[in-house]
Design a protein around this motif. Structure first.
Motif, PDB file in Angstrom:
ATOM      1  N   HIS A 175      -8.227  12.022  -2.926  1.00  0.00           N
ATOM      2  CA  HIS A 175      -8.093  11.145  -3.794  1.00  0.00           C
ATOM      3  C   HIS A 175      -7.975  10.859  -5.197  1.00  0.00           C
ATOM      4  O   HIS A 175      -7.712  10.166  -5.716  1.00  0.00           O
ATOM      5  CB  HIS A 175      -9.168  10.394  -3.260  1.00  0.00           C
ATOM      6  CG  HIS A 175     -10.312  10.675  -3.227  1.00  0.00           C
ATOM      7  ND1 HIS A 175     -11.314  11.993  -2.691  1.00  0.00           N
ATOM      8  CD2 HIS A 175     -11.797  10.885  -4.086  1.00  0.00           C
ATOM      9  CE1 HIS A 175     -11.812  12.131  -2.793  1.00  0.00           C
ATOM     10  NE2 HIS A 175     -12.370  11.384  -4.545  1.00  0.00           N
ATOM     11  N   HIS A 176      -7.937  12.545  -5.477  1.00  0.00           N
ATOM     12  CA  HIS A 176      -8.364  13.034  -6.319  1.00  0.00           C
ATOM     13  C   HIS A 176      -6.462  13.173  -6.801  1.00  0.00           C
ATOM     14  O   HIS A 176      -6.012  12.209  -8.283  1.00  0.00           O
ATOM     15  CB  HIS A 176      -8.751  14.405  -7.216  1.00  0.00           C
ATOM     16  CG  HIS A 176     -10.424  13.685  -6.478  1.00  0.00           C
ATOM     17  ND1 HIS A 176     -11.473  13.420  -7.442  1.00  0.00           N
ATOM     18  CD2 HIS A 176     -10.835  15.179  -5.481  1.00  0.00           C
ATOM     19  CE1 HIS A 176     -12.535  13.682  -6.531  1.00  0.00           C
ATOM     20  NE2 HIS A 176     -12.135  14.274  -5.743  1.00  0.00           N
ATOM     21  N   ALA A 177      -6.174  13.208  -6.025  1.00  0.00           N
ATOM     22  CA  ALA A 177      -4.365  13.396  -7.026  1.00  0.00           C
ATOM     23  C   ALA A 177      -3.901  12.426  -6.029  1.00  0.00           C
ATOM     24  O   ALA A 177      -2.391  11.442  -7.021  1.00  0.00           O
ATOM     25  CB  ALA A 177      -3.806  14.785  -5.105  1.00  0.00           C
ATOM     26  N   GLN A 178      -4.200  11.213  -5.127  1.00  0.00           N
ATOM     27  CA  GLN A 178      -3.626   9.789  -5.649  1.00  0.00           C
ATOM     28  C   GLN A 178      -3.829   9.275  -6.780  1.00  0.00           C
ATOM     29  O   GLN A 178      -2.762   8.637  -6.909  1.00  0.00           O
ATOM     30  CB  GLN A 178      -3.721   9.516  -4.781  1.00  0.00           C
ATOM     31  CG  GLN A 178      -3.584  10.068  -2.883  1.00  0.00           C
ATOM     32  CD  GLN A 178      -3.975   9.396  -1.785  1.00  0.00           C
ATOM     33  OE1 GLN A 178      -4.603   7.844  -1.720  1.00  0.00           O
ATOM     34  NE2 GLN A 178      -3.920   9.662  -0.586  1.00  0.00           N
ATOM     35  N   ARG A 179      -5.180   9.227  -7.300  1.00  0.00           N
ATOM     36  CA  ARG A 179      -5.423   8.407  -8.845  1.00  0.00           C
ATOM     37  C   ARG A 179      -4.885   8.853  -9.090  1.00  0.00           C
ATOM     38  O   ARG A 179      -4.213   7.974 -10.483  1.00  0.00           O
ATOM     39  CB  ARG A 179      -6.402   8.939  -8.632  1.00  0.00           C
ATOM     40  CG  ARG A 179      -7.375   7.957 -10.138  1.00  0.00           C
ATOM     41  CD  ARG A 179      -9.493   8.738 -10.158  1.00  0.00           C
ATOM     42  NE  ARG A 179      -9.614  10.076 -10.632  1.00  0.00           N
ATOM     43  CZ  ARG A 179      -9.224  10.522 -11.121  1.00  0.00           C
ATOM     44  NH1 ARG A 179      -8.380  10.405 -12.476  1.00  0.00           N
ATOM     45  NH2 ARG A 179      -9.073  12.382 -11.153  1.00  0.00           N
ATOM     46  N   TYR A 196       1.094  -0.815  -0.360  1.00  0.00           N
ATOM     47  CA  TYR A 196      -0.219   0.138  -0.046  1.00  0.00           C
ATOM     48  C   TYR A 196       0.800   1.458  -0.177  1.00  0.00           C
ATOM     49  O   TYR A 196       1.860   1.300   0.803  1.00  0.00           O
ATOM     50  CB  TYR A 196      -0.953  -0.053   1.175  1.00  0.00           C
ATOM     51  CG  TYR A 196      -1.491  -1.062   1.932  1.00  0.00           C
ATOM     52  CD1 TYR A 196      -3.279  -1.161   0.505  1.00  0.00           C
ATOM     53  CD2 TYR A 196      -1.628  -2.549   1.959  1.00  0.00           C
ATOM     54  CE1 TYR A 196      -3.820  -2.268   0.749  1.00  0.00           C
ATOM     55  CE2 TYR A 196      -2.419  -3.322   2.024  1.00  0.00           C
ATOM     56  CZ  TYR A 196      -3.527  -3.290   1.599  1.00  0.00           C
ATOM     57  OH  TYR A 196      -4.494  -4.479   1.884  1.00  0.00           O
ATOM     58  N   GLY A 197       0.250   2.558  -0.336  1.00  0.00           N
ATOM     59  CA  GLY A 197       0.961   3.556  -0.030  1.00  0.00           C
ATOM     60  C   GLY A 197      -0.238   4.600   0.319  1.00  0.00           C
ATOM     61  O   GLY A 197      -1.185   4.191   0.568  1.00  0.00           O
ATOM     62  N   ALA A 198       0.758   5.509   1.229  1.00  0.00           N
ATOM     63  CA  ALA A 198      -0.193   6.780   2.232  1.00  0.00           C
ATOM     64  C   ALA A 198       0.340   7.814   1.636  1.00  0.00           C
ATOM     65  O   ALA A 198       1.185   8.322   1.553  1.00  0.00           O
ATOM     66  CB  ALA A 198      -0.106   6.319   3.226  1.00  0.00           C
ATOM     67  N   SER A 199      -0.608   8.855   1.327  1.00  0.00           N
ATOM     68  CA  SER A 199      -0.710   9.610   1.564  1.00  0.00           C
ATOM     69  C   SER A 199      -1.519  11.065   1.747  1.00  0.00           C
ATOM     70  O   SER A 199      -2.703  10.300   2.256  1.00  0.00           O
ATOM     71  CB  SER A 199      -0.657  10.384  -0.202  1.00  0.00           C
ATOM     72  OG  SER A 199      -0.438  11.751  -0.047  1.00  0.00           O
ATOM     73  N   VAL A 200      -0.926  12.097   3.053  1.00  0.00           N
ATOM     74  CA  VAL A 200      -2.016  13.084   3.072  1.00  0.00           C
ATOM     75  C   VAL A 200      -2.589  13.524   1.778  1.00  0.00           C
ATOM     76  O   VAL A 200      -3.424  14.678   2.161  1.00  0.00           O
ATOM     77  CB  VAL A 200      -1.501  13.966   3.781  1.00  0.00           C
ATOM     78  CG1 VAL A 200      -0.789  13.513   5.269  1.00  0.00           C
ATOM     79  CG2 VAL A 200      -0.103  15.326   2.849  1.00  0.00           C
ATOM     80  N   PRO A 254      -2.930  -0.156  -4.106  1.00  0.00           N
ATOM     81  CA  PRO A 254      -3.904   0.770  -3.441  1.00  0.00           C
ATOM     82  C   PRO A 254      -3.035   2.047  -2.579  1.00  0.00           C
ATOM     83  O   PRO A 254      -2.027   2.012  -2.577  1.00  0.00           O
ATOM     84  CB  PRO A 254      -4.498   0.053  -2.664  1.00  0.00           C
ATOM     85  CG  PRO A 254      -4.674  -1.275  -2.210  1.00  0.00           C
ATOM     86  CD  PRO A 254      -3.512  -1.540  -3.351  1.00  0.00           C
ATOM     87  N   LEU A 255      -3.436   3.290  -2.916  1.00  0.00           N
ATOM     88  CA  LEU A 255      -3.154   4.208  -2.322  1.00  0.00           C
ATOM     89  C   LEU A 255      -3.990   4.925  -1.103  1.00  0.00           C
ATOM     90  O   LEU A 255      -5.025   4.836  -0.976  1.00  0.00           O
ATOM     91  CB  LEU A 255      -2.655   5.362  -3.393  1.00  0.00           C
ATOM     92  CG  LEU A 255      -1.614   5.482  -4.215  1.00  0.00           C
ATOM     93  CD1 LEU A 255      -1.654   5.767  -5.312  1.00  0.00           C
ATOM     94  CD2 LEU A 255      -0.290   5.164  -3.486  1.00  0.00           C
ATOM     95  N   LEU A 256      -3.644   4.863   0.195  1.00  0.00           N
ATOM     96  CA  LEU A 256      -4.493   4.796   1.008  1.00  0.00           C
ATOM     97  C   LEU A 256      -4.695   6.628   1.488  1.00  0.00           C
ATOM     98  O   LEU A 256      -3.441   6.729   1.563  1.00  0.00           O
ATOM     99  CB  LEU A 256      -4.182   4.166   2.192  1.00  0.00           C
ATOM    100  CG  LEU A 256      -4.077   2.573   1.682  1.00  0.00           C
ATOM    101  CD1 LEU A 256      -3.790   2.175   3.672  1.00  0.00           C
ATOM    102  CD2 LEU A 256      -5.208   2.009   2.071  1.00  0.00           C
ATOM    103  N   GLY A 257      -5.291   7.306   2.127  1.00  0.00           N
ATOM    104  CA  GLY A 257      -5.564   8.375   2.175  1.00  0.00           C
ATOM    105  C   GLY A 257      -5.073   8.898   3.607  1.00  0.00           C
ATOM    106  O   GLY A 257      -5.123   7.845   4.850  1.00  0.00           O
ATOM    107  N   ASP A 258      -4.254   9.562   4.210  1.00  0.00           N
ATOM    108  CA  ASP A 258      -3.997  10.306   5.177  1.00  0.00           C
ATOM    109  C   ASP A 258      -4.565  11.676   6.054  1.00  0.00           C
ATOM    110  O   ASP A 258      -3.711  12.281   6.308  1.00  0.00           O
ATOM    111  CB  ASP A 258      -2.482   9.655   5.613  1.00  0.00           C
ATOM    112  CG  ASP A 258      -1.354  10.227   7.574  1.00  0.00           C
ATOM    113  OD1 ASP A 258      -2.851   9.984   8.100  1.00  0.00           O
ATOM    114  OD2 ASP A 258      -1.009  10.310   7.254  1.00  0.00           O
ATOM    115  N   LEU A 259      -5.440  12.138   5.736  1.00  0.00           N
ATOM    116  CA  LEU A 259      -5.595  13.047   5.737  1.00  0.00           C
ATOM    117  C   LEU A 259      -6.107  14.245   7.117  1.00  0.00           C
ATOM    118  O   LEU A 259      -5.474  15.375   7.255  1.00  0.00           O
ATOM    119  CB  LEU A 259      -7.459  13.748   4.922  1.00  0.00           C
ATOM    120  CG  LEU A 259      -7.330  13.504   3.146  1.00  0.00           C
ATOM    121  CD1 LEU A 259      -9.053  13.495   3.038  1.00  0.00           C
ATOM    122  CD2 LEU A 259      -6.261  14.268   2.287  1.00  0.00           C
ATOM    123  N   ASP A 260      -5.932  13.397   7.696  1.00  0.00           N
ATOM    124  CA  ASP A 260      -6.144  13.366   9.128  1.00  0.00           C
ATOM    125  C   ASP A 260      -4.467  13.063   9.855  1.00  0.00           C
ATOM    126  O   ASP A 260      -4.190  13.814  10.882  1.00  0.00           O
ATOM    127  CB  ASP A 260      -7.031  12.525   9.892  1.00  0.00           C
ATOM    128  CG  ASP A 260      -6.111  10.633  10.453  1.00  0.00           C
ATOM    129  OD1 ASP A 260      -5.588  10.830   9.321  1.00  0.00           O
ATOM    130  OD2 ASP A 260      -7.288  10.385  10.993  1.00  0.00           O
TER     131      ASP A 260
END
Length: 92
Positions: free
Chosen positions: A9-13, A2-6, A24-30
């Protein structure tokens, strides 16, 4: 894997498509993941609460077995070293 990024999801896509990522790229917005892995930077130029570029390998037992945290601006983690670690783990 997995990848994670702040990033959103649009930028990750878009990023995943450009790099042809197959995981998959996972969100880390928090920002919980970057804080837990101690890669959060309070300030980076005009930005606040961003992550250092980092690469972690966590095995099936959830043990951290490899990390490369980049502290120099403009650099990225050593992908070849990470791939070598994965091959070692696979017994190659």
């Amino acid at each position: 894997m997995y990848g994670a990024s702040v990033d959103s999801h649009h930028a990750q896509r878009v990023w995943g498509e450009q790099l042809e990522l197959t995981f998959p790229l996972l969100g880390d917005l928090d920002r919980n993941v970057m804080t837990a892995y101690e890669v959060k930077m309070d300030e980076w130029g005009p930005y606040h609460g961003v992550s250092r570029r980092a690469l972690f390998i966590i095995d099936r037992d959830r043990k951290l077995v490899y990390q490369d945290i980049v502290t120099e601006r403009g650099k990225i983690p050593d992908i070849d070293a990470a791939l070598a670690k994965l091959k070692e783990m696979a017994g190659e």
